[in-house]
Scaffold this motif. Structure first.
Motif, short mmCIF file in Angstrom:
data_model
loop_
_atom_site.label_atom_id
_atom_site.label_comp_id
_atom_site.label_asym_id
_atom_site.label_seq_id
_atom_site.Cartn_x
_atom_site.Cartn_y
_atom_site.Cartn_z
N GLU A 64 0.83 -1.20 0.00
CA GLU A 64 0.00 0.00 0.00
C GLU A 64 0.87 1.26 0.00
O GLU A 64 0.56 2.24 -0.68
N ALA A 65 1.95 1.21 0.78
CA ALA A 65 2.84 2.37 0.85
C ALA A 65 3.50 2.64 -0.50
O ALA A 65 3.62 3.79 -0.93
N THR A 66 3.90 1.57 -1.18
CA THR A 66 4.51 1.72 -2.50
C THR A 66 3.53 2.38 -3.46
O THR A 66 3.89 3.29 -4.23
N ARG A 67 2.28 1.93 -3.43
CA ARG A 67 1.26 2.52 -4.30
C ARG A 67 1.12 4.02 -4.05
O ARG A 67 1.04 4.82 -4.99
N LEU A 94 5.37 -5.12 -7.77
CA LEU A 94 5.99 -4.66 -9.01
C LEU A 94 5.00 -3.86 -9.84
O LEU A 94 5.34 -2.83 -10.41
N ARG A 95 3.76 -4.31 -9.90
CA ARG A 95 2.74 -3.58 -10.64
C ARG A 95 2.43 -2.26 -9.95
O ARG A 95 2.03 -1.29 -10.60
N ALA A 96 2.61 -2.21 -8.63
CA ALA A 96 2.34 -0.98 -7.88
C ALA A 96 3.43 0.06 -8.10
O ALA A 96 3.24 1.23 -7.82
N GLY A 97 4.58 -0.38 -8.62
CA GLY A 97 5.64 0.59 -8.90
C GLY A 97 6.97 0.33 -8.25
O GLY A 97 7.90 1.14 -8.40
N ALA A 98 7.12 -0.79 -7.54
CA ALA A 98 8.42 -1.10 -6.94
C ALA A 98 9.46 -1.30 -8.04
O ALA A 98 9.15 -1.83 -9.11
N SER A 99 10.67 -0.85 -7.78
CA SER A 99 11.73 -0.94 -8.80
C SER A 99 12.53 -2.23 -8.69
O SER A 99 13.40 -2.50 -9.51
N GLY A 100 12.25 -3.02 -7.65
CA GLY A 100 12.98 -4.27 -7.53
C GLY A 100 12.72 -4.96 -6.22
O GLY A 100 12.00 -4.46 -5.35
N PHE A 101 13.31 -6.15 -6.10
CA PHE A 101 13.15 -6.99 -4.92
C PHE A 101 14.48 -7.55 -4.47
O PHE A 101 15.32 -7.90 -5.30
#
Length: 218
Positions: A64-67, A94-101
Motif C-alpha cells: 500500500e505504501a509503494t502505491r 511490481l505492478r504498484a511501482g516497486a523498482s525491484g526486490f
C-alpha cells in the motif's frame, strides 16, 4: 550520495541495515520509518533516492505504501525487501511501482549494490523472484489487452530492447547483444518508457510480461 529511507517494523532490522549502508562511502541513510504510513510521510519530507521497503507491516503494509509513494509521483525508487522468495506480494508490488526486490538475507555487499542499481534507474529482481514473476504471468494465460494494444506504438528495435530489458539485461549487456553503443540503448529505453507511459525499467519488464512478449523459457 545516494539517500536512503529504511522502512521496517523491526528495530533490529532497521538498525542493522543503517549500519551496513552508512558504512558505504556513497550511501547515506537519511531516515527510518516503522510502517507504511510513516514511510509515505517521510518520503515527502526527506525526499530519499531509494526506499528500502518491508512488505509485511502493521498499520499500512509495504504494498500500500509503494502505491501511495508512486501515486504521489515521488522521485524515490522503492526496493522491496522480503523474507520469502515466493512471497505472494511480489507481482502486486511490481505492478504498484516497486523498482525491484531483494531477500532480507542478502549480504551487505548485495544490499548496497541493490541500492546503487535501483538508484541508477535499473531494475533489480532476485533470480528466484524473476522465476516467480514469469510463473505468475504464465498462470494468468492470455495477455492483458491494454498492454497488447500498446505494443504497436513501439518500433521493431524498441520492441527488441524491451524484451531484453524484461529478461534482466543491463544497458551494457543489451548494447553488446545488439552490437550498438550503450548510449543508443539508453535512448531506446527512454523512448520506450515515454511511449508506454511507464515509470522505470521494472515497469517496462512487467509490461513485457503482460503483453506476452516474454514467456517462460523465452
Amino acid at each position: 550520495m545516494i539517500r536512503v529511507l529504511i522502512v521496517d517494523d523491526q528495530v533490529m532490522v532497521r538498525e542493522g541495515f543503517s549500519v551496513l549502508l552508512n558504512a558505504m562511502p556513497d550511501i547515506e541513510v537519511v531516515g527510518e520509518a516503522v510502517d507504511g504510513r510513516q514511510a509515505v510521510h517521510k518520503v515527502a519530507v526527506l525526499r530519499p533516492d531509494v526506499v528500502l521497503m518491508d512488505i509485511r507491516m502493521p498499520e499500512m503494509n509495504g504494498l500500500e505504501a509503494t502505491r501511495e509513494i508512486v501515486a504521489a509521483d515521488a522521485d524515490a525508487k522503492v526496493l522491496v525487501l522480503t523474507t520469502f522468495d515466493l512471497d505472494e506480494y511480489v507481482y502486486q508490488a511490481l505492478r504498484a511501482g516497486a523498482s525491484g526486490f531483494l531477500l532480507k538475507d542478502a549480504s551487505a555487499g548485495q544490499l548496497a549494490e541493490g541500492v546503487r542499481i535501483v538508484a541508477s534507474g535499473e531494475a533489480l529482481l532476485a533470480p528466484t523472484v524473476t522465476k516467480r514473476l514469469i510463473s505468475e504471468f504464465s498462470r494468468l494465460g492470455s495477455p492483458r489487452a491494454p498492454a497488447q494494444e500498446r505494443i504497436g506504438d513501439l518500433t521493431e528495435r524498441e520492441t527488441e530492447v524491451l524484451v531484453l530489458v524484461a529478461q534482466g539485461l543491463s544497458n551494457g549487456e543489451i548494447a553488446a547483444h545488439l552490437v550498438v553503443a550503450e548510449s543508443t540503448v539508453k535512448t531506446h529505453v527512454s523512448r520506450i518508457l515515454v511511449k508506454l507511459g511507464l515509470r522505470d525499467r521494472t515497469q517496462a519488464a512487467v509490461f513485457a510480461y503482460e503483453a506476452r512478449l516474454v514467456t517462460p523459457g523465452g
